[in-house]
Design an enzyme around this catalytic site. Structure first.
Site, PDB file in Angstrom:
ATOM      1  N   HIS A 163       2.451  16.276   7.814  1.00  0.00           N
ATOM      2  CA  HIS A 163       3.065  16.400   6.479  1.00  0.00           C
ATOM      3  C   HIS A 163       4.586  16.616   6.563  1.00  0.00           C
ATOM      4  CE1 HIS A 163       2.317  18.354   2.250  1.00  0.00           C
ATOM      5  NE2 HIS A 163       3.175  17.342   2.210  1.00  0.00           N
TER       6      HIS A 163
ATOM      7  N   GLU B 295       0.896  -1.151   0.000  1.00  0.00           N
ATOM      8  CA  GLU B 295       0.000   0.000   0.000  1.00  0.00           C
ATOM      9  C   GLU B 295       0.933   1.199   0.000  1.00  0.00           C
ATOM     10  OE1 GLU B 295      -3.229   0.309  -0.224  1.00  0.00           O
ATOM     11  OE2 GLU B 295      -3.629  -1.833  -0.291  1.00  0.00           O
TER      12      GLU B 295
ATOM     13  N   TYR C 210       2.120   5.040   6.737  1.00  0.00           N
ATOM     14  CA  TYR C 210       2.769   4.415   5.565  1.00  0.00           C
ATOM     15  C   TYR C 210       4.266   4.252   5.812  1.00  0.00           C
ATOM     16  CZ  TYR C 210       5.310   4.354   1.141  1.00  0.00           C
ATOM     17  OH  TYR C 210       6.202   4.041   0.140  1.00  0.00           O
TER      18      TYR C 210
ATOM     19  N   LYS D  29       6.676   0.884   6.154  1.00  0.00           N
ATOM     20  CA  LYS D  29       7.818   0.589   5.271  1.00  0.00           C
ATOM     21  C   LYS D  29       9.105   0.446   6.092  1.00  0.00           C
ATOM     22  CE  LYS D  29       7.945   0.447   1.290  1.00  0.00           C
ATOM     23  NZ  LYS D  29       7.753  -0.700   0.339  1.00  0.00           N
TER      24      LYS D  29
ATOM     25  N   THR E 286      11.680   3.176   0.584  1.00  0.00           N
ATOM     26  CA  THR E 286      11.412   4.590   0.296  1.00  0.00           C
ATOM     27  C   THR E 286      12.252   5.502   1.169  1.00  0.00           C
ATOM     28  OG1 THR E 286       9.699   6.291   0.560  1.00  0.00           O
ATOM     29  CG2 THR E 286       9.443   4.330   1.887  1.00  0.00           C
ATOM     30  N   ASP E 287      12.498   6.709   0.668  1.00  0.00           N
ATOM     31  CA  ASP E 287      13.228   7.697   1.487  1.00  0.00           C
ATOM     32  C   ASP E 287      12.407   8.149   2.690  1.00  0.00           C
ATOM     33  OD1 ASP E 287      11.344   9.231   0.138  1.00  0.00           O
ATOM     34  OD2 ASP E 287      12.780  10.675  -0.685  1.00  0.00           O
ATOM     35  N   GLU E 288      11.090   7.856   2.663  1.00  0.00           N
ATOM     36  CA  GLU E 288      10.244   8.318   3.773  1.00  0.00           C
ATOM     37  C   GLU E 288      10.601   7.646   5.096  1.00  0.00           C
ATOM     38  OE1 GLU E 288       6.129   8.906   3.111  1.00  0.00           O
ATOM     39  OE2 GLU E 288       6.408   9.580   1.066  1.00  0.00           O
TER      40      GLU E 288
ATOM     41  N   ALA F 216       5.941   4.371   8.556  1.00  0.00           N
ATOM     42  CA  ALA F 216       6.228   3.486   9.698  1.00  0.00           C
ATOM     43  C   ALA F 216       6.157   2.029   9.246  1.00  0.00           C
ATOM     44  CB  ALA F 216       5.240   3.749  10.824  1.00  0.00           C
TER      45      ALA F 216
HETATM   46  P1  NAD Z   1       1.394   1.270  -6.403  1.00  0.00           P
HETATM   47  O1  NAD Z   1       0.438   1.584  -5.307  1.00  0.00           O
HETATM   48  O2  NAD Z   1       1.242   1.955  -7.705  1.00  0.00           O
HETATM   49  O3  NAD Z   1       1.374  -0.297  -6.703  1.00  0.00           O
HETATM   50  C1  NAD Z   1       1.341  -1.247  -5.677  1.00  0.00           C
HETATM   51  C2  NAD Z   1       1.039  -2.602  -6.298  1.00  0.00           C
HETATM   52  O4  NAD Z   1       1.056  -3.581  -5.251  1.00  0.00           O
HETATM   53  C3  NAD Z   1      -0.336  -2.690  -6.966  1.00  0.00           C
HETATM   54  O5  NAD Z   1      -0.246  -3.379  -8.198  1.00  0.00           O
HETATM   55  C4  NAD Z   1      -1.168  -3.500  -5.969  1.00  0.00           C
HETATM   56  O6  NAD Z   1      -2.204  -4.263  -6.586  1.00  0.00           O
HETATM   57  C5  NAD Z   1      -0.098  -4.409  -5.368  1.00  0.00           C
HETATM   58  N1  NAD Z   1      -0.468  -4.877  -4.035  1.00  0.00           N
HETATM   59  C6  NAD Z   1      -0.929  -4.140  -2.984  1.00  0.00           C
HETATM   60  N2  NAD Z   1      -1.165  -4.936  -1.934  1.00  0.00           N
HETATM   61  C7  NAD Z   1      -0.824  -6.206  -2.295  1.00  0.00           C
HETATM   62  C8  NAD Z   1      -0.825  -7.452  -1.640  1.00  0.00           C
HETATM   63  N3  NAD Z   1      -1.227  -7.570  -0.370  1.00  0.00           N
HETATM   64  N4  NAD Z   1      -0.387  -8.537  -2.310  1.00  0.00           N
HETATM   65  C9  NAD Z   1       0.024  -8.443  -3.608  1.00  0.00           C
HETATM   66  N5  NAD Z   1       0.029  -7.280  -4.286  1.00  0.00           N
HETATM   67  C10 NAD Z   1      -0.382  -6.167  -3.641  1.00  0.00           C
HETATM   68  O7  NAD Z   1       2.829   1.521  -5.771  1.00  0.00           O
HETATM   69  P2  NAD Z   1       4.144   2.127  -6.455  1.00  0.00           P
HETATM   70  O8  NAD Z   1       4.089   3.607  -6.398  1.00  0.00           O
HETATM   71  O9  NAD Z   1       4.393   1.437  -7.743  1.00  0.00           O
HETATM   72  O10 NAD Z   1       5.240   1.665  -5.380  1.00  0.00           O
HETATM   73  C11 NAD Z   1       5.855   0.378  -5.490  1.00  0.00           C
HETATM   74  C12 NAD Z   1       6.829   0.222  -4.339  1.00  0.00           C
HETATM   75  O11 NAD Z   1       7.804   1.241  -4.388  1.00  0.00           O
HETATM   76  C13 NAD Z   1       6.173   0.310  -2.965  1.00  0.00           C
HETATM   77  O12 NAD Z   1       6.773  -0.641  -2.137  1.00  0.00           O
HETATM   78  C14 NAD Z   1       6.511   1.722  -2.498  1.00  0.00           C
HETATM   79  O13 NAD Z   1       6.579   1.778  -1.096  1.00  0.00           O
HETATM   80  C15 NAD Z   1       7.852   1.945  -3.148  1.00  0.00           C
HETATM   81  N6  NAD Z   1       8.215   3.322  -3.483  1.00  0.00           N
HETATM   82  C16 NAD Z   1       7.360   4.110  -4.207  1.00  0.00           C
HETATM   83  C17 NAD Z   1       7.766   5.394  -4.574  1.00  0.00           C
HETATM   84  C18 NAD Z   1       6.880   6.295  -5.404  1.00  0.00           C
HETATM   85  O14 NAD Z   1       7.221   7.454  -5.620  1.00  0.00           O
HETATM   86  N7  NAD Z   1       5.745   5.820  -5.924  1.00  0.00           N
HETATM   87  C19 NAD Z   1       9.025   5.864  -4.190  1.00  0.00           C
HETATM   88  C20 NAD Z   1       9.860   5.034  -3.417  1.00  0.00           C
HETATM   89  C21 NAD Z   1       9.446   3.755  -3.097  1.00  0.00           C
HETATM   90  O1  DAU Z   2       9.244   9.775  -1.222  1.00  0.00           O
HETATM   91  C1  DAU Z   2       8.818   8.546  -1.730  1.00  0.00           C
HETATM   92  C2  DAU Z   2       7.322   8.421  -1.571  1.00  0.00           C
HETATM   93  O2  DAU Z   2       6.745   9.300  -2.536  1.00  0.00           O
HETATM   94  C3  DAU Z   2       6.820   6.994  -1.764  1.00  0.00           C
HETATM   95  O3  DAU Z   2       7.336   6.179  -0.761  1.00  0.00           O
HETATM   96  C4  DAU Z   2       5.289   6.955  -1.733  1.00  0.00           C
HETATM   97  O4  DAU Z   2       4.839   5.637  -2.021  1.00  0.00           O
HETATM   98  C5  DAU Z   2       4.769   7.904  -2.792  1.00  0.00           C
HETATM   99  O5  DAU Z   2       3.360   7.936  -2.757  1.00  0.00           O
HETATM  100  C6  DAU Z   2       5.340   9.304  -2.586  1.00  0.00           C
HETATM  101  O6  DAU Z   2       4.807   9.880  -1.353  1.00  0.00           O
HETATM  102  P1  DAU Z   2       4.359  11.412  -1.251  1.00  0.00           P
HETATM  103  O7  DAU Z   2       3.407  11.546  -0.148  1.00  0.00           O
HETATM  104  O8  DAU Z   2       5.545  12.304  -1.273  1.00  0.00           O
HETATM  105  O9  DAU Z   2       3.628  11.555  -2.713  1.00  0.00           O
HETATM  106  P2  DAU Z   2       2.277  12.298  -3.136  1.00  0.00           P
HETATM  107  O10 DAU Z   2       2.266  12.312  -4.622  1.00  0.00           O
HETATM  108  O11 DAU Z   2       1.094  11.773  -2.420  1.00  0.00           O
HETATM  109  O12 DAU Z   2       2.514  13.790  -2.632  1.00  0.00           O
HETATM  110  C7  DAU Z   2       3.624  14.544  -3.068  1.00  0.00           C
HETATM  111  C8  DAU Z   2       3.561  15.891  -2.347  1.00  0.00           C
HETATM  112  O13 DAU Z   2       2.433  16.634  -2.864  1.00  0.00           O
HETATM  113  C9  DAU Z   2       3.332  15.769  -0.859  1.00  0.00           C
HETATM  114  O14 DAU Z   2       4.072  16.792  -0.204  1.00  0.00           O
HETATM  115  C10 DAU Z   2       1.838  16.024  -0.676  1.00  0.00           C
HETATM  116  C11 DAU Z   2       1.502  16.960  -1.821  1.00  0.00           C
HETATM  117  N1  DAU Z   2       0.146  16.833  -2.402  1.00  0.00           N
HETATM  118  C12 DAU Z   2      -0.293  15.597  -2.774  1.00  0.00           C
HETATM  119  C13 DAU Z   2      -1.540  15.418  -3.332  1.00  0.00           C
HETATM  120  C14 DAU Z   2      -2.028  14.040  -3.725  1.00  0.00           C
HETATM  121  C15 DAU Z   2      -0.635  17.957  -2.629  1.00  0.00           C
HETATM  122  O15 DAU Z   2      -0.214  19.108  -2.314  1.00  0.00           O
HETATM  123  N2  DAU Z   2      -1.862  17.795  -3.206  1.00  0.00           N
HETATM  124  C16 DAU Z   2      -2.366  16.566  -3.539  1.00  0.00           C
HETATM  125  O16 DAU Z   2      -3.532  16.493  -4.024  1.00  0.00           O
END
Ligand code: NAD
Ligand code: DAU
Length: 379
Positions: A319, A85, A165, A169, A140-142, A167
């Protein structure tokens, strides 16, 4: 031929990784395990599934029997765990789901790998692992928390997550390292900053802003828009994971980031300006707009695509102010660097959305409207 278990590959980064790997290598076999939650879309990867090099299994990473069956059947060399998630706002709404998938799911995969990959014990009682196997955790860097105005996250920065989230990860990362320390399991972890690019679900900032512009809706910026994120084009993240899985040192963490810090307000303004520019250069893109006001010449007007669309809304709880990655370790150890400049990546991304509206409509056909109302109706 290496066999991979790639979890979560129907989501944003996993799908990009799958496509990257299948294009780059002929000698890989990839089994995708994905539960197809709201964030997973089989249509995204349907063209890649051929039941020869790429197989799809619908299932939950928390399912012990399924994990054992897959390890037994496919004899994986590598596990790359993307499944999670991933949305901070949803974790504030429903933390428990994040514990289930992100922590228990990861631990379930670690245990299944341990059952399948351990071939014996050494004199001290430590497990002996099948040669060449690797469990890679996509993190993630979070996990590092939030930065002030200066400094960068390095691999030595103490873990200090704030959101449910992050916590979850962090906890998963600690389990991965615990399996390395306790059982000498061959693991690696990458911790990446914010990704952007094709197939990004439109609940995250950049795709949500693009989608709202095309629908003529307001663009919600949390708080005052001063929060900083470090944006990386998704393909660069995929390249980093590939390098680390193949060549990274066992038990090591690698930070991945683009040295591309921007405030959220900058991102939103840049997205507005880029959509406007692309629609000026290629008027055919205007057909995608829901709002079809005509100008004096009878063309679809785009004068309203400007900063007045921005609306400042209630801030995200807890935030994090700023994320910024120091990627020196992965650059020096593995030669990785961010190849796509943001100016190029954002244009590629916006053009992808302009030409893939069918994909957007498909992924938001489920509960998206309900989610949007819950999240933004009250802000
Ligand atoms: P996403 O939400 O787009 O995709 C998550 C995928 O995992 C989906 O296909 C979902 O169906 C699947 N999934 C969820 N729960 C599941 C379960 N219980 N069993 C099997 N599959 C399940 O996520 P994303 O943005 O592609 O992120 C992928 C990974 O990278 C995550 O672990 C996230 O923490 C990490 N990450 C994301 C970002 C970012 O900017 N999006 C940055 C750094 C790290
Ligand atoms: O840093 C890596 C993380 O980046 C990943 O681990 C997460 O999975 C990924 O979702 C992402 O997290 P953020 O919370 O940084 O991404 P998001 O796109 O939700 O938000 C980016 C920034 O924009 C954040 O400071 C919140 C802000 N925001 C977000 C939304 C959805 C807004 O101001 N308006 C919005 O509607």
């Amino acid at each position: 031929m290496k066999t991979y278990l790639v979890t979560g590959a129907a989501g944003f980064i996993g799908a990009n990784y799958l496509k990257y790997m299948l294009t780059k290598y002929n000698d890989v076999r990839i089994i995708v395990l994905d539960a197809l939650t709201y964030a997973g879309n089989l249509g995204t990867i349907a063209p890649d599934i051929d039941d020869e090099r790429c197989f799809f299994v619908k299932g939950d990473i928390c399912d012990r029997d399924l994990a054992d069956r897959l390890f037994g059947e496919y004899k994986f060399d590598y596990v790359v765990n993307f499944a999670a998630e991933s949305h901070v706002d949803r974790s504030i709404e429903n933390p428990q789901l994040f514990l289930m998938t992100n922590i228990l799911g990861t631990q379930n995969l670690l245990d299944a790998a341990r059952r399948a990959w351990v071939t014996g014990r050494d004199e001290q009682g430590y497990p002996v692992w099948r040669k060449g196997v690797r469990f890679h955790q996509v993190s993630t860097d979070e996990v590092y928390g939030s930065l002030g105005a200066d400094g960068f996250f390095t691999e030595e920065t103490p873990l200090c997550p704030h959101s449910p989230y992050s916590a979850s990860k962090t906890s998963a990362d600690m389990f991965v390292m615990a399996y390395c320390d306790t059982y000498k399991m061959p693991v690696t972890i990458t911790r990446c900053s914010n990704n952007y690019g094709p197939y990004h679900f439109p609940e995250k900032l950049i795709p949500l802003i693009i989608k709202n512009i095309l629908e003529g809706k307001k663009l919600p910026v949390y708080g005052d828009g001063s929060n900083v994120r470090d944006w990386l084009y998704v393909e660069d993240h995929c390249k980093a994971i590939d390098l680390v899985v193949r060549n990274g040192a066992e038990g090591e963490v690698y930070n991945v980031g683009g040295h591309n810090e921007k405030t959220n307000l900058e991102i939103v303004k840049l997205t507005i300006a880029t959509v406007h520019r692309l629609m000026t250069e290629k008027p055919e893109y205007r057909e995608v707009l829901k709002r079809k006001d005509k100008d004096a010449d009878g063309n679809i007007s785009i004068g309203w695509i400007n900063d007045e669309l921005i609306t400042f809304v209630k801030d995200r709880l807890g935030h994090d102010q700023r994320y910024a990655i120091d990627p020196t370790k992965i650059t020096e150890a593995l030669g990785w660097y961010p190849e796509t400049r943001f100016e190029t990546g954002i244009v590629k991304t916006i053009e992808w959305y302009l030409t893939h509206q069918d994909w957007v409509q498909e992924v938001i056909s489920g509960d998206y409207q309900g989610y949007y109302e819950r999240m933004y109706g009250k802000r």
